[in-house]
Design a protein around this motif. Structure first.
Motif, PDB file in Angstrom:
ATOM      1  N   ASP A 130      35.256  44.378  36.725  1.00 44.10           N
ATOM      2  CA  ASP A 130      34.520  45.065  35.661  1.00 44.10           C
ATOM      3  C   ASP A 130      34.206  46.502  36.055  1.00 44.10           C
ATOM      4  N   THR A 133      37.393  48.585  35.916  1.00 44.23           N
ATOM      5  CA  THR A 133      37.706  48.916  34.524  1.00 44.23           C
ATOM      6  C   THR A 133      36.796  50.024  34.027  1.00 44.23           C
ATOM      7  N   ASP A 134      35.508  49.942  34.362  1.00 45.31           N
ATOM      8  CA  ASP A 134      34.562  50.990  33.961  1.00 45.31           C
ATOM      9  C   ASP A 134      34.958  52.337  34.549  1.00 45.31           C
ATOM     10  N   ARG A 137      37.637  53.649  32.471  1.00 49.68           N
ATOM     11  CA  ARG A 137      37.067  54.033  31.175  1.00 49.68           C
ATOM     12  C   ARG A 137      36.348  55.374  31.270  1.00 49.68           C
ATOM     13  N   ASP A 202      46.985  42.890  37.084  1.00 48.38           N
ATOM     14  CA  ASP A 202      45.542  43.018  36.879  1.00 48.38           C
ATOM     15  C   ASP A 202      45.144  44.478  36.696  1.00 48.38           C
ATOM     16  N   ALA A 205      46.204  45.745  33.336  1.00 51.30           N
ATOM     17  CA  ALA A 205      45.318  45.253  32.278  1.00 51.30           C
ATOM     18  C   ALA A 205      44.004  46.022  32.257  1.00 51.30           C
ATOM     19  N   MET A 206      43.464  46.347  33.425  1.00 56.00           N
ATOM     20  CA  MET A 206      42.221  47.121  33.492  1.00 56.00           C
ATOM     21  C   MET A 206      42.403  48.496  32.867  1.00 56.00           C
ATOM     22  N   GLU A 208      44.592  49.460  30.623  1.00 54.61           N
ATOM     23  CA  GLU A 208      44.750  49.354  29.167  1.00 54.61           C
ATOM     24  C   GLU A 208      43.419  49.027  28.497  1.00 54.61           C
ATOM     25  N   THR A 209      42.667  48.101  29.068  1.00 51.90           N
ATOM     26  CA  THR A 209      41.364  47.733  28.512  1.00 51.90           C
ATOM     27  C   THR A 209      40.419  48.927  28.472  1.00 51.90           C
ATOM     28  N   ALA A 210      40.572  49.834  29.424  1.00 51.48           N
ATOM     29  CA  ALA A 210      39.687  50.996  29.534  1.00 51.48           C
ATOM     30  C   ALA A 210      39.973  52.070  28.487  1.00 51.48           C
ATOM     31  N   GLY A 211      41.027  51.914  27.697  1.00 51.13           N
ATOM     32  CA  GLY A 211      41.291  52.871  26.635  1.00 51.13           C
ATOM     33  C   GLY A 211      42.574  53.663  26.777  1.00 51.13           C
ATOM     34  N   PRO A 214      49.509  50.986  27.382  1.00 46.67           N
ATOM     35  CA  PRO A 214      49.987  50.175  28.498  1.00 46.67           C
ATOM     36  C   PRO A 214      50.656  51.036  29.567  1.00 46.67           C
TER      37      PRO A 214
END
Length: 232
Positions: A130, A133-134, A137, A202, A205-206, A208-211, A214
């Motif tokens: 987390d 990922t932050d 972000r 992993d 994915a982090m 991409e999830t962060a904005g 891909p």
């Protein structure tokens, strides 16, 4: 993160003073990453403003600044001793007037409108998914839509069949750089203690999830993997 490892302590004045000469025998890897940066960012605006996350002693800026004389750079790193070395390089090499320096985390820098970002050998120090990922972000939040980012980290799938061979190869590279056998053994145990043990999928994915869009892996040198992406 291991309670025995604190980047702000590790990257203090003594370490910063010798950092540029560490692993000198492996500088070809750094040169490869810088070549990837140069080609990836070649089509940025003439007056582009780059965010350098975890800038350290500013190696990527030292490479890019002479090639793109109208670019500006914001260097961010919580290790103030490392950033002080970066500032000295910038002053000695004549591009300090195009740089701003922030001895803090990216998340603490005022939101900007940057044209591109780099994050080189930084996020692998963040153990928790987390939090990692932050971190990504915090970079995305400061970029223009579509702005590219080149990220590189130590990264490997420890459960993969090739991990043992790859680690032995990397230990050989560390030996080439002058690391003693006991240090090489400790390095092999560093994933999950000093370096995050997230595998390539992993990390992707982090990001991409962060904005970001891909990410595409574009660089590999032993355990170092590099990805090209852009703000979604």
């Amino acid at each position: 993160m291991s309670t025995d490892f604190d980047p702000l302590v590790t990257f203090g004045p003594d370490h910063a003073a010798t950092y540029d000469d560490r692993f000198k025998a492996l500088h070809g890897i750094k040169d490869m990453i810088h070549l990837a940066l140069e080609s990836t960012f070649a089509n940025l605006p003439e007056t582009a403003h780059l965010l350098i996350a975890g800038a350290g002693t500013g190696a990527e800026v030292r490479h890019l600044a002479p090639l793109f004389p109208n670019w500006r750079f914001t260097l961010v790193d919580p290790a103030s001793a490392m950033l002080e070395i970066a500032k000295r390089h910038a002053e000695a090499e004549g591009f300090a007037d195009r740089c701003t320096f922030h001895a803090t985390y990216v998340s603490e820098v005022d939101a900007g409108n940057f044209d591109a970002a780099t994050s080189l050998l930084v996020s692998h120090f963040v153990q928790q998914a987390d939090a990692r990922t932050d971190y990504f972000r915090s970079i995305a939040d400061r970029l223009k839509p579509g702005a590219p980012m080149l990220n590189a980290d130590l990264c490997a799938d420890q459960s993969g069949a090739e991990f043992e061979t790859l680690m032995k190869f990397w230990q050989g590279m560390m030996a080439k750089a002058g690391m003693a056998p006991e240090g090489q053994e400790q390095y092999a145990k560093s994933f999950g203690t000093i370096f995050a043990c997230h595998g390539p999928s992993d990390v992707e994915a982090m990001i991409e999830t962060a904005g970001f869009i891909p990410p595409v892996q574009c660089v590999q040198a032993g355990l170092i993997k590099g990805w090209l992406t852009a703000k979604a």
